[in-house]
Design an enzyme around this catalytic site. Structure first.
Site, mmCIF file in Angstrom:
data_model
loop_
_atom_site.group_PDB
_atom_site.id
_atom_site.type_symbol
_atom_site.label_atom_id
_atom_site.label_comp_id
_atom_site.label_asym_id
_atom_site.label_seq_id
_atom_site.Cartn_x
_atom_site.Cartn_y
_atom_site.Cartn_z
ATOM 1 N N GLU A 170 0.932 -1.203 0.028
ATOM 2 C CA GLU A 170 -0.074 -0.003 0.032
ATOM 3 C C GLU A 170 0.919 1.240 -0.016
ATOM 4 O O GLU A 170 1.679 1.684 0.962
ATOM 5 C CB GLU A 170 -0.925 -0.150 1.173
ATOM 6 C CG GLU A 170 -1.927 -1.304 1.116
ATOM 7 C CD GLU A 170 -2.928 -1.262 0.196
ATOM 8 O OE1 GLU A 170 -3.166 -0.277 -0.262
ATOM 9 O OE2 GLU A 170 -3.991 -2.099 0.308
ATOM 10 N N CYS A 199 -2.262 9.367 2.447
ATOM 11 C CA CYS A 199 -1.725 8.709 1.163
ATOM 12 C C CYS A 199 -2.766 9.170 0.151
ATOM 13 O O CYS A 199 -2.285 9.183 -0.993
ATOM 14 C CB CYS A 199 -1.509 7.378 1.285
ATOM 15 S SG CYS A 199 -3.079 6.502 2.050
HETATM 16 P P1 NAD Z 1 8.047 4.958 5.180
HETATM 17 O O1 NAD Z 1 8.050 4.003 3.916
HETATM 18 O O2 NAD Z 1 9.121 5.784 5.284
HETATM 19 O O3 NAD Z 1 8.022 3.849 6.210
HETATM 20 C C1 NAD Z 1 7.007 2.864 6.326
HETATM 21 C C2 NAD Z 1 7.309 1.818 7.279
HETATM 22 O O4 NAD Z 1 8.701 1.123 6.868
HETATM 23 C C3 NAD Z 1 7.897 2.108 8.928
HETATM 24 O O5 NAD Z 1 7.396 1.253 9.812
HETATM 25 C C4 NAD Z 1 9.553 2.156 8.755
HETATM 26 O O6 NAD Z 1 10.002 1.925 9.875
HETATM 27 C C5 NAD Z 1 9.816 1.280 7.654
HETATM 28 N N1 NAD Z 1 10.964 1.338 7.043
HETATM 29 C C6 NAD Z 1 11.450 2.686 6.663
HETATM 30 N N2 NAD Z 1 12.573 2.669 5.654
HETATM 31 C C7 NAD Z 1 12.884 1.216 5.489
HETATM 32 C C8 NAD Z 1 13.675 0.621 5.007
HETATM 33 N N3 NAD Z 1 15.042 1.190 4.464
HETATM 34 N N4 NAD Z 1 13.744 -0.801 5.010
HETATM 35 C C9 NAD Z 1 12.780 -1.605 5.801
HETATM 36 N N5 NAD Z 1 11.675 -0.745 6.309
HETATM 37 C C10 NAD Z 1 11.792 0.800 6.377
HETATM 38 O O7 NAD Z 1 6.603 5.927 5.053
HETATM 39 P P2 NAD Z 1 6.063 6.841 6.158
HETATM 40 O O8 NAD Z 1 6.836 7.970 6.080
HETATM 41 O O9 NAD Z 1 5.896 5.988 7.353
HETATM 42 O O10 NAD Z 1 4.652 6.839 5.307
HETATM 43 C C11 NAD Z 1 4.441 7.786 4.633
HETATM 44 C C12 NAD Z 1 4.349 7.299 3.054
HETATM 45 O O11 NAD Z 1 3.288 6.188 3.265
HETATM 46 C C13 NAD Z 1 3.570 8.157 1.968
HETATM 47 O O12 NAD Z 1 4.372 7.810 0.820
HETATM 48 C C14 NAD Z 1 2.344 7.529 1.978
HETATM 49 O O13 NAD Z 1 1.699 7.966 0.837
HETATM 50 C C15 NAD Z 1 2.527 6.165 2.131
HETATM 51 N N6 NAD Z 1 1.016 5.560 2.737
HETATM 52 C C16 NAD Z 1 0.441 4.786 1.926
HETATM 53 C C17 NAD Z 1 -0.731 4.386 2.517
HETATM 54 C C18 NAD Z 1 -1.691 3.337 1.638
HETATM 55 O O14 NAD Z 1 -2.726 2.863 2.176
HETATM 56 N N7 NAD Z 1 -1.367 3.375 0.235
HETATM 57 C C19 NAD Z 1 -1.185 4.803 3.630
HETATM 58 C C20 NAD Z 1 -0.438 5.700 4.329
HETATM 59 C C21 NAD Z 1 0.831 6.001 3.982
#
Ligand code: NAD
Length: 466
Positions: free
Chosen positions: A218, A252
């Protein structure tokens, strides 16, 4: 890495092994166990709701009403819907066979996949952890959940509540950041449900490929809102401003940018500016109804987007460093090639671009990555239908924003770079299950004609039949 996090990462393989053992010993299969876990999730939300709302406020100043509506009430509705229906969804589904496949019967058996990993982002830190967990538990899987480290207080509270209310034999919570995620992703899971950015989604997909683990991704992206010549502009402004500035644009599916018909541009800009004043007063950065940007790194990122966009800032643009709030910002006519129009904004900045036709709006959307959501504001059904038919996106909402994710009957997810796989209601249950087809044949009649050697008349008949 903190000492606590180090302790967690060192024990991750052990935690995964213990949770796998619980799955293999059959703990998670009985419907009664699944119901107890879903009831546990409801207790987390209902008994722990106030604690969770307070934690979200401490982490990023999320207004109580919004935290309650989007993280608690939304998730309660989803868990209750799943709790009420999952036994029906889990029943074997009879398939109608063609005459040439008979005699026999075909049945699809939904079965649990095994151990699922749920990785959540910070922006709706309760909803986006618990809703995928609900789908996974209802499908009979064991679960390891990882909340986001960017909302540490919510991570601590939700982890405590989950440990108190769910079966620790088959459900574990691992707190931590990239280090914890990285070690988790090295382990073998039977399903990974990741919500987060497109960039990290690729990291997850690569790690999953190593074990050929199925994933739901997602992700994010730039979701457009198209305002057609026949739009009700006042309604469009209110509904767009609400969907954009809720959670300070850190949603998102928030409208990322607007494509408005030239004839309606001025009217729309005026309506948006006055709606922002109506919602948040003269200075949104001092309003308790307006959320903070999650941290200084993201404030700096958003300030970067405010540079070099080539457009006109009609309102907002100021950051209040004290409250960590960026005023709702409208930018008209930015350069489509600027970072503002290339990167997901994920903050309270709304660019507005002018188009001269529906075709131009469609071409603009189709020239970019397929978005997670697409919004159409129009009272002309033919125009709305043309946009829906000629663009591709994870989902569409006509004449509103965000609401397409609320009916559990509508699957939610992205397409292409905005994600893959879907959930909410039955679609999540199906996604977290192995839909195992079983064909059962009677032992009679035996059609020995089909076996080799394929000689003479036999081969002629077989060729005809096949
Ligand atoms: P992110 O991708 O930075 O982090 C999400 C998760 O991944 C966190 O738990 C984090 O600890 C982990 N993570 C971060 N870097 C990582 C790595 N290098 N390797 C493994 N795991 C890692 O996202 P965020 O800043 O928490 O959220 C914002 C993003 O999420 C935006 O792009 C938004 O559009 C998207 N989002 C999508 C949805 C959806 O339902 N499609 C919902 C909410 C947010």
């Amino acid at each position: 890495m903190s000492i606590d996090e180090r302790t967690e990462t060192e024990t991750i393989p052990g935690v995964v092994a213990a949770i796998r053992h619980a799955f293999q010993s059959g703990t998670t299969r009985p419907f009664e166990w699944r119901k107890r876990q879903l009831d546990g999730l409801l207790r987390v939300l209902e008994e722990g709701g106030d604690q969770l709302v307070t934690a979200m406020q401490a982490d990023f100043g999320k207004p109580t009403v919004e935290a309650h509506a989007t993280d608690i009430a939304f998730t309660v509705t989803e868990v209750k819907h799943i709790r009420k229906n999952f036994e029906k969804w889990a029943e074997p589904r009879k398939a109608k066979l063609r005459l040439k496949d008979k005699p026999g019967s075909g049945v699809i058996h939904p079965e649990p996949l095994g151990v699922s990993l749920v990785i959540a982002p910070w922006n709706y830190p309760v909803q986006l952890l618990l809703a995928p967990m609900a789908a996974s538990l209802a499908a009979g899987n064991a679960v390891i959940a990882k909340p986001s480290e960017l909302t540490p207080e919510t991570s601590r509270v939700v982890s405590q509540l989950l440990r108190a209310h769910l079966d620790p034999e088959a459900v574990a919570v691992i707190e931590g950041g990239v280090d914890a995620s990285t070690v988790l992703l090295e382990q073998r899971f039977d399903h990974i449900f990741f919500t987060g950015s497109t960039a990290v989604g690729k990291v997850v997909a690569r790690a999953a490929a190593e074990h050929l683990t199925p994933t739901v991704l997602e992700l994010g992206g730039k979701s457009p809102a198209i305002v057609t010549p026949d739009a009700d502009v006042d309604i469009a402004a209110h509904r767009m401003a609400w969907g954009k500035f809720l959670n300070a644009g850190q949603t998102c599916i928030a409208p990322d940018y607007v494509l408005v018909d030239r004839a309606r541009k001025d009217e729309l800009v005026d309506a948006l500016v006055s709606t922002i004043g109506e919602f948040y007063g003269d200075d949104a950065t001092r309003s308790d109804d307006f959320t903070q940007v999650v941290n200084d790194r993201h404030v700096a990122r958003l300030e970067g987007l405010l540079d070099g966009h080539g457009g006109t800032v009609v309102c907002g643009g100021a950051v209040n460093a004290q409250t960590r709030k960026l005023a709702p910002t409208i930018i008209v006519d930015p350069d489509p090639d600027s970072p503002l129009m290339q990167e997901e904004i994920f903050g309270p900045i709304l660019p507005i671009l002018v188009v001269d036709s529906i075709d131009e709006a469609v071409a603009f959307v189709n020239g970019r990555d397929k978005p997670l959501a697409l919004y159409v504001f129009s009272t002309n059904t033919a125009d709305a239908e043309q946009i829906v038919a000629e663009t591709s996106s994870g989902g569409v909402c006509v004449n509103h924003t965000l609401f397409h994710i609320t009916p559990p009957e509508l699957p939610f997810g992205g397409v292409g770079p905005s994600g893959q796989g879907r959930y909410h209601g039955k679609s999540g249950f199906d996604e977290l299950s192995n839909m195992k087809p079983v064909l059962t044949k009677p032992t009679k009649p035996e059609i020995s004609m089909m076996y080799p050697p394929y000689t003479g008349l036999k081969s002629k008949v077989l060729k005809k039949l096949v």
